[in-house]
Design a protein around this motif. Sequence first.
Motif, PDB file in Angstrom:
ATOM      1  N   PHE A   1      -7.743   9.334  36.490  1.00 16.71           N
ATOM      2  CA  PHE A   1      -7.698   9.781  37.874  1.00 16.71           C
ATOM      3  C   PHE A   1      -7.950   8.606  38.822  1.00 16.71           C
ATOM      4  O   PHE A   1      -8.790   7.732  38.539  1.00 16.71           O
ATOM      5  CB  PHE A   1      -8.751  10.872  38.133  1.00 16.71           C
ATOM      6  CG  PHE A   1      -8.424  12.188  37.496  1.00 16.71           C
ATOM      7  CD1 PHE A   1      -7.554  13.079  38.119  1.00 16.71           C
ATOM      8  CD2 PHE A   1      -8.957  12.529  36.260  1.00 16.71           C
ATOM      9  CE1 PHE A   1      -7.231  14.295  37.525  1.00 16.71           C
ATOM     10  CE2 PHE A   1      -8.637  13.735  35.657  1.00 16.71           C
ATOM     11  CZ  PHE A   1      -7.766  14.622  36.283  1.00 16.71           C
TER      12      PHE A   1
ATOM     13  N   TRP B   1      -3.932  12.226  39.708  1.00 16.99           N
ATOM     14  CA  TRP B   1      -3.662  11.730  38.356  1.00 16.99           C
ATOM     15  C   TRP B   1      -2.679  10.563  38.388  1.00 16.99           C
ATOM     16  O   TRP B   1      -1.611  10.646  39.000  1.00 16.99           O
ATOM     17  CB  TRP B   1      -3.117  12.865  37.494  1.00 16.99           C
ATOM     18  CG  TRP B   1      -2.926  12.500  36.047  1.00 16.99           C
ATOM     19  CD1 TRP B   1      -1.746  12.369  35.384  1.00 16.99           C
ATOM     20  CD2 TRP B   1      -3.957  12.241  35.090  1.00 16.99           C
ATOM     21  NE1 TRP B   1      -1.968  12.053  34.071  1.00 16.99           N
ATOM     22  CE2 TRP B   1      -3.318  11.955  33.851  1.00 16.99           C
ATOM     23  CE3 TRP B   1      -5.340  12.214  35.137  1.00 16.99           C
ATOM     24  CZ2 TRP B   1      -4.026  11.656  32.689  1.00 16.99           C
ATOM     25  CZ3 TRP B   1      -6.044  11.918  33.984  1.00 16.99           C
ATOM     26  CH2 TRP B   1      -5.394  11.645  32.770  1.00 16.99           C
TER      27      TRP B   1
ATOM     28  N   VAL C   1     -11.605  18.691  35.852  1.00 16.16           N
ATOM     29  CA  VAL C   1     -10.557  18.099  35.009  1.00 16.16           C
ATOM     30  C   VAL C   1      -9.922  19.174  34.126  1.00 16.16           C
ATOM     31  O   VAL C   1     -10.628  19.920  33.430  1.00 16.16           O
ATOM     32  CB  VAL C   1     -11.149  16.978  34.124  1.00 16.16           C
ATOM     33  CG1 VAL C   1     -10.092  16.404  33.190  1.00 16.16           C
ATOM     34  CG2 VAL C   1     -11.759  15.882  34.984  1.00 16.16           C
ATOM     35  N   GLU C   2      -8.560  19.257  34.164  1.00 10.81           N
ATOM     36  CA  GLU C   2      -7.874  20.198  33.280  1.00 10.81           C
ATOM     37  C   GLU C   2      -7.990  19.710  31.843  1.00 10.81           C
ATOM     38  O   GLU C   2      -8.011  18.502  31.583  1.00 10.81           O
ATOM     39  CB  GLU C   2      -6.416  20.348  33.712  1.00 10.81           C
ATOM     40  CG  GLU C   2      -6.314  21.105  35.040  1.00 10.81           C
ATOM     41  CD  GLU C   2      -4.887  21.205  35.573  1.00 10.81           C
ATOM     42  OE1 GLU C   2      -4.013  20.452  35.075  1.00 10.81           O
ATOM     43  OE2 GLU C   2      -4.670  21.999  36.504  1.00 10.81           O
TER      44      GLU C   2
ATOM     45  N   ARG D   1      -8.466  22.732  42.065  1.00 12.40           N
ATOM     46  CA  ARG D   1      -8.388  22.111  40.729  1.00 12.40           C
ATOM     47  C   ARG D   1      -6.929  21.799  40.374  1.00 12.40           C
ATOM     48  O   ARG D   1      -6.605  20.710  39.888  1.00 12.40           O
ATOM     49  CB  ARG D   1      -9.001  23.062  39.711  1.00 12.40           C
ATOM     50  CG  ARG D   1      -9.230  22.478  38.325  1.00 12.40           C
ATOM     51  CD  ARG D   1      -9.894  23.514  37.446  1.00 12.40           C
ATOM     52  NE  ARG D   1     -10.535  22.931  36.283  1.00 12.40           N
ATOM     53  CZ  ARG D   1     -10.202  23.199  35.028  1.00 12.40           C
ATOM     54  NH1 ARG D   1      -9.207  24.021  34.771  1.00 12.40           N
ATOM     55  NH2 ARG D   1     -10.850  22.656  34.025  1.00 12.40           N
ATOM     56  N   ARG D   2      -6.070  22.763  40.642  1.00 11.20           N
ATOM     57  CA  ARG D   2      -4.654  22.592  40.299  1.00 11.20           C
ATOM     58  C   ARG D   2      -4.051  21.418  41.090  1.00 11.20           C
ATOM     59  O   ARG D   2      -3.405  20.536  40.529  1.00 11.20           O
ATOM     60  CB  ARG D   2      -3.910  23.898  40.602  1.00 11.20           C
ATOM     61  CG  ARG D   2      -2.546  24.020  39.978  1.00 11.20           C
ATOM     62  CD  ARG D   2      -2.045  25.457  40.021  1.00 11.20           C
ATOM     63  NE  ARG D   2      -2.160  26.076  41.341  1.00 11.20           N
ATOM     64  CZ  ARG D   2      -2.985  27.079  41.640  1.00 11.20           C
ATOM     65  NH1 ARG D   2      -3.761  27.595  40.728  1.00 11.20           N
ATOM     66  NH2 ARG D   2      -3.023  27.577  42.859  1.00 11.20           N
TER      67      ARG D   2
ATOM     68  N   CYS E   1     -12.587  10.607  44.539  1.00 15.56           N
ATOM     69  CA  CYS E   1     -12.275  11.679  43.593  1.00 15.56           C
ATOM     70  C   CYS E   1     -13.495  12.540  43.269  1.00 15.56           C
ATOM     71  O   CYS E   1     -13.392  13.770  43.182  1.00 15.56           O
ATOM     72  CB  CYS E   1     -11.662  11.108  42.324  1.00 15.56           C
ATOM     73  SG  CYS E   1     -12.750  10.029  41.362  1.00 15.56           S
TER      74      CYS E   1
ATOM     75  N   LYS F   1      -6.214  16.747  30.174  1.00 15.94           N
ATOM     76  CA  LYS F   1      -6.448  15.379  30.673  1.00 15.94           C
ATOM     77  C   LYS F   1      -7.819  14.846  30.250  1.00 15.94           C
ATOM     78  O   LYS F   1      -8.115  13.662  30.411  1.00 15.94           O
ATOM     79  CB  LYS F   1      -6.334  15.351  32.198  1.00 15.94           C
ATOM     80  CG  LYS F   1      -4.926  15.672  32.714  1.00 15.94           C
ATOM     81  CD  LYS F   1      -4.849  15.526  34.221  1.00 15.94           C
ATOM     82  CE  LYS F   1      -3.412  15.659  34.712  1.00 15.94           C
ATOM     83  NZ  LYS F   1      -2.873  17.026  34.567  1.00 15.94           N
TER      84      LYS F   1
ATOM     85  N   ASN G   1      -5.494  17.856  40.099  1.00 11.98           N
ATOM     86  CA  ASN G   1      -4.996  17.309  38.828  1.00 11.98           C
ATOM     87  C   ASN G   1      -3.578  16.757  38.946  1.00 11.98           C
ATOM     88  O   ASN G   1      -3.131  15.994  38.087  1.00 11.98           O
ATOM     89  CB  ASN G   1      -5.100  18.356  37.722  1.00 11.98           C
ATOM     90  CG  ASN G   1      -6.492  18.400  37.101  1.00 11.98           C
ATOM     91  OD1 ASN G   1      -6.777  17.721  36.124  1.00 11.98           O
ATOM     92  ND2 ASN G   1      -7.379  19.170  37.727  1.00 11.98           N
ATOM     93  N   GLU G   2      -2.884  17.132  40.011  1.00 15.39           N
ATOM     94  CA  GLU G   2      -1.568  16.545  40.277  1.00 15.39           C
ATOM     95  C   GLU G   2      -1.684  15.337  41.209  1.00 15.39           C
ATOM     96  O   GLU G   2      -1.147  14.270  40.943  1.00 15.39           O
ATOM     97  CB  GLU G   2      -0.646  17.585  40.912  1.00 15.39           C
ATOM     98  CG  GLU G   2      -0.232  18.687  39.950  1.00 15.39           C
ATOM     99  CD  GLU G   2       0.567  19.780  40.643  1.00 15.39           C
ATOM    100  OE1 GLU G   2       0.917  19.611  41.831  1.00 15.39           O
ATOM    101  OE2 GLU G   2       0.807  20.810  39.994  1.00 15.39           O
TER     102      GLU G   2
END
Lengths: 672, 115
Positions: free
Chosen positions: A480, A473, A507-508, A465-466, A427, A511, A469-470
Amino acid sequence: MSTNVSSLNGNTFVVSDRTGNIAASETDPKGLFQDDTRFLSRWILKVNGNLPGVLSVDDLTYYATQFFLTPENTTVYVNSPVAILRKRSVHHGFREDITILNYGTEAVKLDIRVEAASDFADLFEVKDALKKKGEAYKRVDGHQLVLGYRRASFVRETRISATAQETLVDEDGLSFHIQIPSQGSWSTCLHVIPIGLRYRTAAKIRDGNAVSHDHSLEQWLRDAPRLVSSWNDLTRIYRRCLIDLAALRFSPVVVPGALPAAGLPWFMAVFGRDSLLTSFQALPFTPVLAKTTLRMLALLQGTQVDDFRDEEPGKIIHELRLGEMTAFEERPHSPYYGAADSTPLFLILLDEYERWSGDAELVRDLERAARLALAWIDNYGDRDGDGYVEYERRNTKTGLENQCWKDSWDSIRYADGRHAQLPRATCEIQGYVYDAKMRSARLAREIWSDPVLADRLEREAKALRRRFNEDFWLVDRGYFALALDGKKQKVDALSSNIGHLLWSGIVEEDKAAAVAAHLMSERLFSGWGVRTMAEGDAAYNPIGYHVGTVWPHDTSIIAHGLQRYGYRQEAGRLALGILNAAVFFDGRLPEAFAGFPESLTRYPVEYPTACSPQAWATGAPLLLLRVLLGMRPIQESLLVAPAIPKTIERIELLGIPGRWGKADAFGRGWSI
Amino acid sequence: MNQHTAEVMARIPRIGYDVRYTSLRGTACFKVEGVGNWRLRIDDGHFDVLLGDGDADADLVLSLDQETFIELIEGRQNFLTGVLQGRIRAEGDLALAFRFRGIFPLGQGPSTPVM
């Protein structure tokens, strides 16, 4: 604590016992080492056939040590009229001054003997207990003892001589039959010179490195910011860090200046990841390291696909070695490129260096290297086109299985202890890639005048990034995954790697709180620092190299990440934990220590084979100081936003170098 | 110069271009035992090979025997391991040697993507 005494100077170091003697076994890292080769494995001083005893050992500085000895090694103090002073100074081999003092009322006759031998072991051979393939020789050449080793055209020699007139040289050492009058003394100076690589550097490089050590260390300390604190231990830790960083400076020979070598004794070499992260940690204090690191790593950047070396065009190296096993390609370190994170870290440091220094010229000089690095991320780092950088070694015999910072073979595990299938996309590497692209976009826009590239990099980073984070996670755990395995399954161990995600900014916001809570939980935070793997996972072992120990550099990066997301109190707690641990290590943090809870042991338990001094452990308190003072360069100014635990009353850092000239930072312990 | 060396050297392109060495400038002189001096000049990716005794303009001088020279220019001898083994003696700007360590065989480099 260790009974070994180390003196080092750039590419040369000596490890002896507390009498100054060296009696190395095949696997014992004592000896005189240079360019990854042991040039002296036996160096024994005897007086009248006896091993001396030790009264005291003084580290005069990192490259010089003084041993006060008595003629006999006894357990009960003997009121001997004879004292021995042994002073060793390391620089391209070493010089040793032996002085013997007679405080008796009568003259004494002494037989002084220095036994010398060398196994010319490659450091890899010492580490892995391997046998030599060439032949050793020894001879007396005039007043010199020559110890040598030959394997085809590979020749290494150690030349030993002494200044005393009464020196007798034989193939096993040097002897001195002396008489010292009452209240008199006798002395000699021994020179041990390694003869190795056949090169001569250009004058401009030699001149750039020709600085006397005393001047160099003095200047080094004077150039660094001055720390004033109500906590005396903190100032001691800070000074220790600066001196150890000076000691770990490594002259790369091919470019002027010095960069941080990774650590003593196993890693006195140019490393990609270690040199980059240490330079990052030290940027507000000793920015000169970053410049040399970036130049050297750009010089060694991959140019071709080479399976043996895990080399690919644009890739930044993992490690460069110069010993026999590298020479004969029994190890791939000429240089070796088995690191999937060093390339984005190179881009991160390049941007961070410019933010602090304002040295746009270096960014322009390295534009091509940076563009090649960006191309490597997309074309080679992402092996299967899924948008993530994953690794699997090309060199299946001697390459590294894990090419992230946790590079031991068993570090990437599921929570139930199973090993993750290759290729592995850890990660934190995705975080580094996100950060590298965002930072490179700034450089492209502001310095390379390429807004098209800048826009593209920002688009790619945001998309990464988008997706990250999916895809990484773990909804049911609230953190993560450590990695995606070869089948794109989430590797669900709870690890310190998630803290690096905060550091990189991937990281969004929604989260971040959960990630911070896990990092500060009892499963990860030992009270001293963040464990590499969480207590409760099946592979967790408090003395497992990357599966339970605490690494100070790791925690320093995590603290920086927490601060980035506004968790300043949590960052302060981590900083205080590591700095408290440093007090127990006399200010010199090892690369790792055991993950036992602070509440259980009350002191940090040493990891058995940890390197010390080690570069990024040495850099950890520096980055933590930056975190505590909340220092951040904003255009031409230094922003200071301190968040200091109450137990530290006051921190002042004076004369911080940067694009603003020199600036000061102040903070008080009431801040949090 | 033995026949094999002569044949290999005859096949080397005298001029060429390698995109990987854009922005690199410098001259390396190879002092080959029994052959003489062989110079490789690189200027912003363009390279040319010069024969003759001169080495005054060289930034880097490499001394080596014929066998090592042939292995090097055919891409079978790594520059750094050649130095470490003592087969190549290097003097001068070692950075230049590191920069073009992947240039051999001349004119056959991969096309490297650059962003």
